[in-house]
Scaffold this active site. Structure first.
Site, short mmCIF file in Angstrom:
data_model
loop_
_atom_site.label_atom_id
_atom_site.label_comp_id
_atom_site.label_asym_id
_atom_site.label_seq_id
_atom_site.Cartn_x
_atom_site.Cartn_y
_atom_site.Cartn_z
N THR A 180 28.13 -22.66 44.00
CA THR A 180 27.79 -22.77 45.41
C THR A 180 28.74 -21.94 46.25
O THR A 180 29.90 -21.74 45.88
CB THR A 180 27.82 -24.25 45.88
OG1 THR A 180 27.39 -24.32 47.24
CG2 THR A 180 29.21 -24.84 45.75
N CYS A 181 28.22 -21.44 47.36
CA CYS A 181 29.04 -20.81 48.40
C CYS A 181 28.59 -21.41 49.72
O CYS A 181 28.05 -22.52 49.73
CB CYS A 181 28.93 -19.29 48.35
SG CYS A 181 27.26 -18.63 48.61
N TRP A 182 28.81 -20.74 50.83
CA TRP A 182 28.49 -21.35 52.12
C TRP A 182 26.99 -21.53 52.32
O TRP A 182 26.51 -22.62 52.58
CB TRP A 182 29.09 -20.51 53.25
CG TRP A 182 28.66 -20.91 54.63
CD1 TRP A 182 28.13 -20.09 55.58
CD2 TRP A 182 28.73 -22.20 55.24
NE1 TRP A 182 27.85 -20.79 56.73
CE2 TRP A 182 28.21 -22.10 56.55
CE3 TRP A 182 29.15 -23.46 54.79
CZ2 TRP A 182 28.12 -23.19 57.43
CZ3 TRP A 182 29.06 -24.55 55.66
CH2 TRP A 182 28.55 -24.41 56.95
N SER A 185 27.68 -16.69 45.77
CA SER A 185 27.29 -17.47 44.58
C SER A 185 26.22 -16.72 43.78
O SER A 185 26.19 -16.79 42.55
CB SER A 185 26.78 -18.85 44.99
OG SER A 185 25.69 -18.77 45.88
N TYR A 235 26.66 -24.82 50.31
CA TYR A 235 27.42 -25.97 50.82
C TYR A 235 26.88 -26.43 52.17
O TYR A 235 26.94 -27.63 52.49
CB TYR A 235 28.90 -25.58 50.93
CG TYR A 235 29.78 -26.60 51.60
CD1 TYR A 235 30.08 -27.81 50.97
CD2 TYR A 235 30.33 -26.35 52.86
CE1 TYR A 235 30.89 -28.75 51.59
CE2 TYR A 235 31.15 -27.28 53.47
CZ TYR A 235 31.43 -28.48 52.84
OH TYR A 235 32.23 -29.41 53.45
#
Length: 349
Positions: A105-107, A113, A134
């Site tokens: 996961t990333c933002w 990601s 996220y």
């Protein structure tokens, strides 16, 4: 309709909605920067940053000033020399998890990601992406607090051992959320003594959301009667509204028993740290009680210091619960374990 990733070359990686993503059991890797991760992350995640905080700021500045292509090229130049090490980290995580899919996961679930997922795929490692990243987890967490929950509060004046009792109940199968434990704080001016640094309010919310979600379906969920702030961590508004309307079971203990408990919890700490915490509430204690308490601390008389402060904390507690229907139970000198057995046997929990 199936979700599809926006990153070229990743047609095999289908981003998952949050509920399904959380149900997976593989390693959870957050590729955002250390500062982003520290502010808040999905509980249980490990930080595997693609960029440092400064590098991400540089990429963002280039994107605003020169456009996407310049930002992407700079990002590739920064990450390129690290790809071998990043690949080794992914392979090690996969091996430790015995081949369970890597959850990335990333933002927003976009390029960071997505590109790490492409690297994992090139190593033939199973991988999962979180749809919306996220950011989607945060939306899910905040919405969770707005759902109706069967909350019950355990109340009692300072020194009654409410936290210890809740944990003893939890060990015996009761559904409990430890508000203070998740906040690394006992909820008073003295609450941070001897405990780790508190999480951000954002991460506190994340932990609470996961704790509540794990208890979904319980007939009753027990929490300690707290103020809206546990140290610097704020209880989410949706949960706090429900706590204010929840039934309260007040546990009562004799004054001397409460003093003994407070001395056991706080008497071991550095006297100067205890004195500083006392000074923080000096205006509320009043000059006379503050002076007596500080003198008792200096003389090693922990019980007397606690006695001076209980009047203030008792008045705060009584004010917070005024006007609410409260059931009470006297526990005397029973240990937390004995009290838990009794409350369960009497059907009060």
């Amino acid at each position: 309709m199936a979700l599809t990733t926006s990153c070229p070359g990743l047609a095999m990686v289908v981003p998952q909605p949050i509920e399904r993503f959380l149900q997976e059991t593989g390693p959870l890797l957050d590729v955002r920067t250390p500062a982003e991760f520290a502010q808040g992350h999905i509980p249980g995640a490990v930080n595997l940053p693609l960029f440092s905080d400064a590098e991400r700021a540089e990429v963002g500045t280039l994107y605003k000033q020169q456009g996407r292509q310049a930002a992407v090229l700079h990002g590739l130049a920064v990450v390129g020399p690290r790809l071998k090490g990043l690949a080794a980290d992914l392979a090690a995580c996969s091996a430790e998890a015995e081949g369970a899919p890597l959850r990335l996961t990333c933002w927003r679930g976009g390029m960071r990601s997505g590109n790490v997922a492409l690297l994992a795929e090139s190593l033939e490692l199973p991988v999962r992406l979180l749809h919306g990243g996220y950011k989607s987890f945060r939306r899910w967490a905040l919405e969770l607090f707005e759902r109706p929950w069967p909350l019950r509060l355990l109340g009692g004046r300072t020194g009654c051992g409410k936290t210890e009792l809740l944990l003893a109940l939890q060990q015996r199968g009761a559904a409990v959320v430890d508000l203070e434990g998740l906040a690394n704080h006992r909820g008073s001016s003295f609450g941070g003594l001897g405990l780790p640094q508190q999480p951000s309010t954002e991460h506190y919310e994340n932990q609470l959301a996961m704790a509540l979600q794990a208890l979904e379906g319980a007939a009753a969920i027990w929490l300690e009667a707290e103020s809206a702030m546990v140290g610097r961590c704020r209880i989410p508004a949706g949960l706090w509204r429900q706590m204010k309307a929840a039934p309260v079971l007040e546990v009562q203990r004799p004054l001397e028993q409460r003093l003994d408990h407070l001395v056991a919890v706080y008497g071991q700490h550095d006297p100067e740290a205890v004195a500083e915490a006392t000074r923080r509430i000096a205006k509320r204690l009043g000059p006379q009680r503050t002076a007596v308490a500080l003198e008792a601390i200096a003389n090693g008389e922990a019980a007397e210091a606690c006695r001076q402060m209980l009047d203030y904390y008792d008045r705060c507690y009584d004010h917070d619960l005024s006007g609410r229907g409260v059931a009470s139970v006297e526990l005397g000198e029973q240990s937390a374990e004995q009290a838990a057995v009794r409350l369960l046997a009497d059907g009060l929990i």
